[in-house]
Design a protein around this motif. Structure first.
Motif, short mmCIF file in Angstrom:
data_model
loop_
_atom_site.label_atom_id
_atom_site.label_comp_id
_atom_site.label_asym_id
_atom_site.label_seq_id
_atom_site.Cartn_x
_atom_site.Cartn_y
_atom_site.Cartn_z
N MET A 79 61.53 35.90 44.76
CA MET A 79 62.66 35.30 45.48
C MET A 79 63.59 34.54 44.55
N GLU A 80 63.29 34.55 43.24
CA GLU A 80 64.12 33.83 42.27
C GLU A 80 65.05 34.77 41.51
N ARG B 165 68.25 44.08 48.05
CA ARG B 165 68.64 42.97 48.91
C ARG B 165 70.13 42.67 48.78
N TRP C 194 72.87 42.72 51.83
CA TRP C 194 73.86 41.68 52.16
C TRP C 194 75.27 42.28 52.23
N GLU D 163 68.22 40.68 55.44
CA GLU D 163 66.99 40.71 54.66
C GLU D 163 67.31 40.42 53.20
N ASN D 164 67.79 39.22 52.94
CA ASN D 164 68.17 38.84 51.57
C ASN D 164 68.02 37.33 51.42
N TYR D 165 68.07 36.87 50.19
CA TYR D 165 67.89 35.46 49.88
C TYR D 165 69.17 34.90 49.25
N GLN D 166 69.19 33.59 49.10
CA GLN D 166 70.37 32.94 48.53
C GLN D 166 70.68 33.47 47.14
N ASP E 147 70.31 36.41 46.05
CA ASP E 147 70.99 37.69 46.20
C ASP E 147 72.45 37.48 46.60
N ARG E 148 72.67 36.54 47.51
CA ARG E 148 74.04 36.26 47.96
C ARG E 148 74.87 35.67 46.82
#
Length: 272
Positions: free
Chosen positions: A14-15, A21, A25, A31-34, A36-37
């Motif tokens: 997740m890092e 992902r 977005w 289905e993505n994390y910060q 990725d954004r």
């Protein structure tokens, strides 16, 4: 385990941004994390039309799968680098035309695998193969009993080959395409498109950004003549190799002044 899965734990990082992902977005998924954004924000500063490109590519995938079934009668699909399940996955498009169409999804992203198992476990005409898309022999072994190898198969490389680096061995994208083409039954087809740009600055900056963001889990933005080489020995289906927005569109494509200028998804379909 998914088909072809190695006996090892799968860790969702997740890092570090994930290409799957990030694409999720750009398509409006959740289905993505910060991380990725944030990577997508940097990408959009270099290539502002990236979100439009992702959606154009997804629309191309829907069209080409439908046309492969309706016009060419091919109902078996080998989807390389399939990504996170979303609306109108390959099997959903194909099975709306032919309910017994079969799709093997290939990916080794842990999050893709987890969601793929959950989404597809009730559909006996789909399978998820946990492999690097370059591991052709293992993929063929995993699908030996799933597909009818006496009938044509459509191999899909849709917006994935730019994720693979150039090498001097059989892991090179061009070598991969040739290897898969040689293994497919007579009458099969291949769909290939990837991100290309005529602008050397865009090619350099996007490639550098993605390599840094993904810890070198990335390949290269290429030029259209390089993608054309992937189709050597194939019969190119009309309208040829093009910006995929122009590949048999369902509605009139946008005029030149409303199209992305920094890069495009470029490719098409070849018969073997």
């Amino acid at each position: 385990m998914a088909h072809g899965e190695e006996s090892q734990a799968h860790y969702i990082d997740m890092e570090t941004p994930s290409v799957a992902r990030m694409y999720d977005w750009l398509l409006g998924g959740v289905e993505n994390y910060q991380v990725d954004r944030d990577a997508c924000d940097r990408l959009l500063r270099i290539a502002p039309n990236s979100q439009q490109l992702a959606r154009t590519n997804r629309e191309f995938l829907r069209r080409v799968v439908r046309i492969i079934v309706t016009d060419f009668g091919i109902t078996q699909f080998l989807d390389h680098g399939s990504g996170l399940p979303t609306q109108d996955n390959v099997h959903e498009v194909a099975q709306r035309v032919t309910p017994d169409a079969k799709v093997a999804y290939i990916d080794n992203d842990p999050m893709v695998l987890a969601h793929g198992r959950t989404t597809l476990h009730e559909n006996s005409n789909t399978m998820v193969i946990d492999q690097d898309m370059r591991n052709t022999e293992r993929i063929l072994e995993a699908t030996k009993e799933f597909f009818d190898w006496t009938k044509p198969i459509a191999a899909l490389f849709v917006s994935v080959l730019h994720c693979l680096p150039d090498t001097d061995d059989q892991r090179d994208p061009a070598a991969l395409v040739k290897r898969v083409a040689a293994a497919l039954p007579a009458g099969s087809c291949m769909v290939i498109c990837q991100l290309v740009s005529d602008n050397p600055t865009v090619r350099r900056d996007v490639t550098q950004l993605m390599a840094e963001s993904t810890h070198n889990r990335w390949g290269r933005v290429r030029e259209d003549h390089e993608v054309r080489q992937y189709f050597e020995g194939m019969t190119i289906v009309d309208p040829g190799l093009v910006d995929v927005i122009d590949w048999r569109p369902d509605t009139p494509p946008p005029p030149p002044d409303m199209r992305p200028t920094e890069w495009v998804e470029w490719g098409g379909m070849g018969l073997l």
